[in-house]
Write a protein that holds these residues in place. Structure first.
Motif, PDB file in Angstrom:
ATOM      1  N   LEU A   1      73.979 -42.520   9.625  1.00 54.04           N
ATOM      2  CA  LEU A   1      72.739 -42.925   8.971  1.00 54.04           C
ATOM      3  C   LEU A   1      72.074 -41.743   8.270  1.00 54.04           C
ATOM      4  O   LEU A   1      71.615 -41.872   7.120  1.00 54.04           O
ATOM      5  CB  LEU A   1      71.788 -43.514  10.014  1.00 54.04           C
ATOM      6  N   VAL A   2      72.015 -40.606   8.937  1.00 54.35           N
ATOM      7  CA  VAL A   2      71.409 -39.409   8.342  1.00 54.35           C
ATOM      8  C   VAL A   2      72.150 -39.015   7.063  1.00 54.35           C
ATOM      9  O   VAL A   2      71.535 -38.701   6.036  1.00 54.35           O
ATOM     10  CB  VAL A   2      71.413 -38.257   9.366  1.00 54.35           C
ATOM     11  N   ASP A   3      73.474 -39.040   7.123  1.00 55.77           N
ATOM     12  CA  ASP A   3      74.272 -38.668   5.953  1.00 55.77           C
ATOM     13  C   ASP A   3      74.080 -39.665   4.808  1.00 55.77           C
ATOM     14  O   ASP A   3      73.978 -39.273   3.636  1.00 55.77           O
ATOM     15  CB  ASP A   3      75.752 -38.591   6.322  1.00 55.77           C
ATOM     16  N   LEU A   4      74.008 -40.950   5.141  1.00 56.06           N
ATOM     17  CA  LEU A   4      73.802 -41.972   4.113  1.00 56.06           C
ATOM     18  C   LEU A   4      72.427 -41.821   3.470  1.00 56.06           C
ATOM     19  O   LEU A   4      72.289 -41.952   2.242  1.00 56.06           O
ATOM     20  CB  LEU A   4      73.949 -43.363   4.717  1.00 56.06           C
ATOM     21  N   ALA A   5      71.420 -41.542   4.277  1.00 57.91           N
ATOM     22  CA  ALA A   5      70.071 -41.358   3.737  1.00 57.91           C
ATOM     23  C   ALA A   5      70.030 -40.192   2.750  1.00 57.91           C
ATOM     24  O   ALA A   5      69.393 -40.278   1.690  1.00 57.91           O
ATOM     25  CB  ALA A   5      69.079 -41.120   4.874  1.00 57.91           C
ATOM     26  N   LYS A   6      70.716 -39.102   3.082  1.00 55.75           N
ATOM     27  CA  LYS A   6      70.770 -37.950   2.177  1.00 55.75           C
ATOM     28  C   LYS A   6      71.555 -38.280   0.915  1.00 55.75           C
ATOM     29  O   LYS A   6      71.163 -37.891  -0.201  1.00 55.75           O
ATOM     30  CB  LYS A   6      71.407 -36.754   2.892  1.00 55.75           C
ATOM     31  N   GLU A   7      72.650 -39.008   1.070  1.00 55.95           N
ATOM     32  CA  GLU A   7      73.464 -39.411  -0.089  1.00 55.95           C
ATOM     33  C   GLU A   7      72.644 -40.291  -1.038  1.00 55.95           C
ATOM     34  O   GLU A   7      72.680 -40.103  -2.257  1.00 55.95           O
ATOM     35  CB  GLU A   7      74.703 -40.167   0.398  1.00 55.95           C
ATOM     36  N   GLU A   8      71.912 -41.246  -0.490  1.00 56.20           N
ATOM     37  CA  GLU A   8      71.072 -42.107  -1.328  1.00 56.20           C
ATOM     38  C   GLU A   8      70.029 -41.284  -2.070  1.00 56.20           C
ATOM     39  O   GLU A   8      69.751 -41.529  -3.252  1.00 56.20           O
ATOM     40  CB  GLU A   8      70.380 -43.167  -0.468  1.00 56.20           C
ATOM     41  N   GLN A   9      69.458 -40.308  -1.378  1.00 60.64           N
ATOM     42  CA  GLN A   9      68.451 -39.457  -2.004  1.00 60.64           C
ATOM     43  C   GLN A   9      69.062 -38.639  -3.134  1.00 60.64           C
ATOM     44  O   GLN A   9      68.496 -38.548  -4.236  1.00 60.64           O
ATOM     45  CB  GLN A   9      67.830 -38.540  -0.947  1.00 60.64           C
ATOM     46  N   ASN A  10      70.216 -38.058  -2.894  1.00 57.80           N
ATOM     47  CA  ASN A  10      70.885 -37.245  -3.915  1.00 57.80           C
ATOM     48  C   ASN A  10      71.254 -38.064  -5.150  1.00 57.80           C
ATOM     49  O   ASN A  10      71.227 -37.568  -6.281  1.00 57.80           O
ATOM     50  CB  ASN A  10      72.141 -36.592  -3.340  1.00 57.80           C
ATOM     51  N   GLU A  11      71.615 -39.325  -4.921  1.00 58.92           N
ATOM     52  CA  GLU A  11      72.032 -40.200  -6.017  1.00 58.92           C
ATOM     53  C   GLU A  11      70.868 -40.981  -6.620  1.00 58.92           C
ATOM     54  O   GLU A  11      71.065 -41.778  -7.547  1.00 58.92           O
ATOM     55  CB  GLU A  11      73.099 -41.175  -5.513  1.00 58.92           C
ATOM     56  N   ASN A  12      69.644 -40.754  -6.092  1.00 54.83           N
ATOM     57  CA  ASN A  12      68.467 -41.502  -6.550  1.00 54.83           C
ATOM     58  C   ASN A  12      68.746 -43.006  -6.502  1.00 54.83           C
ATOM     59  O   ASN A  12      68.426 -43.765  -7.427  1.00 54.83           O
ATOM     60  CB  ASN A  12      68.081 -41.085  -7.968  1.00 54.83           C
ATOM     61  N   ALA A  13      69.329 -43.439  -5.392  1.00 48.37           N
ATOM     62  CA  ALA A  13      69.768 -44.825  -5.239  1.00 48.37           C
ATOM     63  C   ALA A  13      68.581 -45.769  -5.093  1.00 48.37           C
ATOM     64  O   ALA A  13      67.472 -45.364  -4.713  1.00 48.37           O
ATOM     65  CB  ALA A  13      70.681 -44.941  -4.016  1.00 48.37           C
ATOM     66  N   ARG A  14      68.839 -47.046  -5.393  1.00 45.46           N
ATOM     67  CA  ARG A  14      67.843 -48.085  -5.199  1.00 45.46           C
ATOM     68  C   ARG A  14      68.492 -49.223  -4.406  1.00 45.46           C
ATOM     69  O   ARG A  14      68.976 -50.211  -4.959  1.00 45.46           O
ATOM     70  CB  ARG A  14      67.318 -48.618  -6.543  1.00 45.46           C
ATOM     71  N   PRO A  15      68.529 -49.098  -3.072  1.00 47.56           N
ATOM     72  CA  PRO A  15      69.137 -50.145  -2.239  1.00 47.56           C
ATOM     73  C   PRO A  15      68.454 -51.489  -2.479  1.00 47.56           C
ATOM     74  O   PRO A  15      67.231 -51.573  -2.613  1.00 47.56           O
ATOM     75  CB  PRO A  15      68.893 -49.654  -0.809  1.00 47.56           C
ATOM     76  N   VAL A  16      69.251 -52.545  -2.518  1.00 46.00           N
ATOM     77  CA  VAL A  16      68.724 -53.886  -2.774  1.00 46.00           C
ATOM     78  C   VAL A  16      68.046 -54.415  -1.518  1.00 46.00           C
ATOM     79  O   VAL A  16      68.546 -54.256  -0.402  1.00 46.00           O
ATOM     80  CB  VAL A  16      69.858 -54.837  -3.213  1.00 46.00           C
ATOM     81  N   ILE A  17      66.903 -55.039  -1.709  1.00 49.30           N
ATOM     82  CA  ILE A  17      66.142 -55.614  -0.601  1.00 49.30           C
ATOM     83  C   ILE A  17      66.500 -57.085  -0.432  1.00 49.30           C
ATOM     84  O   ILE A  17      66.580 -57.830  -1.412  1.00 49.30           O
ATOM     85  CB  ILE A  17      64.631 -55.475  -0.856  1.00 49.30           C
ATOM     86  N   ALA A  18      66.711 -57.494   0.803  1.00 48.42           N
ATOM     87  CA  ALA A  18      66.959 -58.909   1.102  1.00 48.42           C
ATOM     88  C   ALA A  18      65.618 -59.611   1.266  1.00 48.42           C
ATOM     89  O   ALA A  18      64.798 -59.215   2.097  1.00 48.42           O
ATOM     90  CB  ALA A  18      67.779 -59.046   2.385  1.00 48.42           C
ATOM     91  N   GLY A  19      65.386 -60.645   0.473  1.00 49.56           N
ATOM     92  CA  GLY A  19      64.142 -61.400   0.590  1.00 49.56           C
ATOM     93  C   GLY A  19      63.036 -60.826  -0.281  1.00 49.56           C
ATOM     94  O   GLY A  19      63.117 -59.693  -0.775  1.00 49.56           O
ATOM     95  N   THR A  20      61.999 -61.625  -0.460  1.00 48.03           N
ATOM     96  CA  THR A  20      60.861 -61.227  -1.277  1.00 48.03           C
ATOM     97  C   THR A  20      59.567 -61.584  -0.559  1.00 48.03           C
ATOM     98  O   THR A  20      59.568 -62.338   0.418  1.00 48.03           O
ATOM     99  CB  THR A  20      60.883 -61.944  -2.646  1.00 48.03           C
ATOM    100  N   VAL A  21      58.471 -61.039  -1.068  1.00 47.18           N
ATOM    101  CA  VAL A  21      57.154 -61.347  -0.521  1.00 47.18           C
ATOM    102  C   VAL A  21      56.197 -61.559  -1.692  1.00 47.18           C
ATOM    103  O   VAL A  21      56.319 -60.905  -2.729  1.00 47.18           O
ATOM    104  CB  VAL A  21      56.659 -60.202   0.397  1.00 47.18           C
ATOM    105  N   ASN A  22      55.262 -62.482  -1.526  1.00 48.14           N
ATOM    106  CA  ASN A  22      54.266 -62.766  -2.563  1.00 48.14           C
ATOM    107  C   ASN A  22      53.036 -61.913  -2.303  1.00 48.14           C
ATOM    108  O   ASN A  22      52.316 -62.129  -1.322  1.00 48.14           O
ATOM    109  CB  ASN A  22      53.912 -64.257  -2.548  1.00 48.14           C
ATOM    110  N   LEU A  23      52.768 -60.956  -3.174  1.00 46.23           N
ATOM    111  CA  LEU A  23      51.636 -60.062  -2.986  1.00 46.23           C
ATOM    112  C   LEU A  23      50.335 -60.607  -3.552  1.00 46.23           C
ATOM    113  O   LEU A  23      49.272 -60.021  -3.336  1.00 46.23           O
ATOM    114  CB  LEU A  23      51.926 -58.705  -3.652  1.00 46.23           C
TER     115      LEU A  23
END
Length: 223
Positions: free
Chosen positions: A109-131
């Motif tokens: 998990l730590v390595d994946l979090a750093k990889e996402e940060q380095n790649e400026n990733a935008r993980p897809v969110i499951a579900g939506t909310v009405n603000l």
């Protein structure tokens, strides 16, 4: 959900949380009439949390650091704080969940979090909310590598917070908010981002009930 019997590391048991007394006016510098109008609308508590296990027994140190156990149920640190805020304010709650689940193994998990940060990733969110129904939104997350998890960037770029008030809270291993509040304001320039958010170290989770209650008094919210 009423939270009680805090059992992480058998440090203490929680008593029932009291209603938080206060008004919006001291925080937002608005008139009593505006404060009354805001109090008639529910707040929304939005959070991302990543407990590294769902088993309350025989935890590793890393698993203990990421979790709180309430009545035998494992909660992530940020999840626990979010539920305290929801209980004390009477607001609604929404959990940010990645479409592709994150691993629970600590190193992976730590390595994946750093990889996402380095790649400026935008993980897809499951579900939506009405603000639309909310003017005040608590937004919570763990501090990963001195920043918000990248899935928070997804959330902040997916929704328009114009005219709304964002109140940040986070859990961390020593870094506090880092510069995440400034980043949040940059992502939502037409929102009001409260700088006096609530940051709690993962090694001080037993302080969450009293700490959240005191902070909410300062924020000026009541049930």
């Amino acid at each position: 959900m009423q939270l009680h019997q805090f059992s992480r590391r058998d440090m203490l048991k929680l008593s029932s949380t009291a209603a938080v007394i206060g008004f919006f006016a001291p925080l937002f510098h608005i008139s009593p009439v505006q404060a009354t109008e805001n109090l008639n609308k529910k707040a929304l508590v939005v959070y991302f949390s990543m407990p590294e296990t769902d088993t309350p027994h025989n935890m590793t140190r890393e698993e203990e650091n990421s979790t709180v156990v309430i009545d035998g149920k494992v909660l992530g640190n940020t999840q626990y704080v979010a539920q305290l805020i929801q209980e004390m304010t009477g607001g609604d709650i929404f959990r940010i969940v990645p479409q592709t689940p994150y691993p629970t193994d600590h190193r992976t998990l730590v390595d994946l979090a750093k990889e996402e940060q380095n790649e400026n990733a935008r993980p897809v969110i499951a579900g939506t909310v009405n603000l639309a129904a909310y003017d005040t939104i608590f937004l919570g997350y763990p501090n990963w590598w001195g920043d918000m998890p990248m899935i928070l960037y997804t959330f902040l770029e997916q929704y328009d917070f114009s005219g709304k008030t964002i109140i940040p809270f986070c859990t961390h291993g020593g870094s506090g908010f880092s510069r995440t509040i400034q980043t949040m304001q940059g992502k939502q320039p037409n929102a009001t981002v409260i700088r006096d958010g609530y940051a709690l170290s993962r090694s001080r989770m037993e302080r969450a009930p009293s700490g959240v209650a005191e902070w909410l008094k300062e924020v000026g919210l009541k049930k």
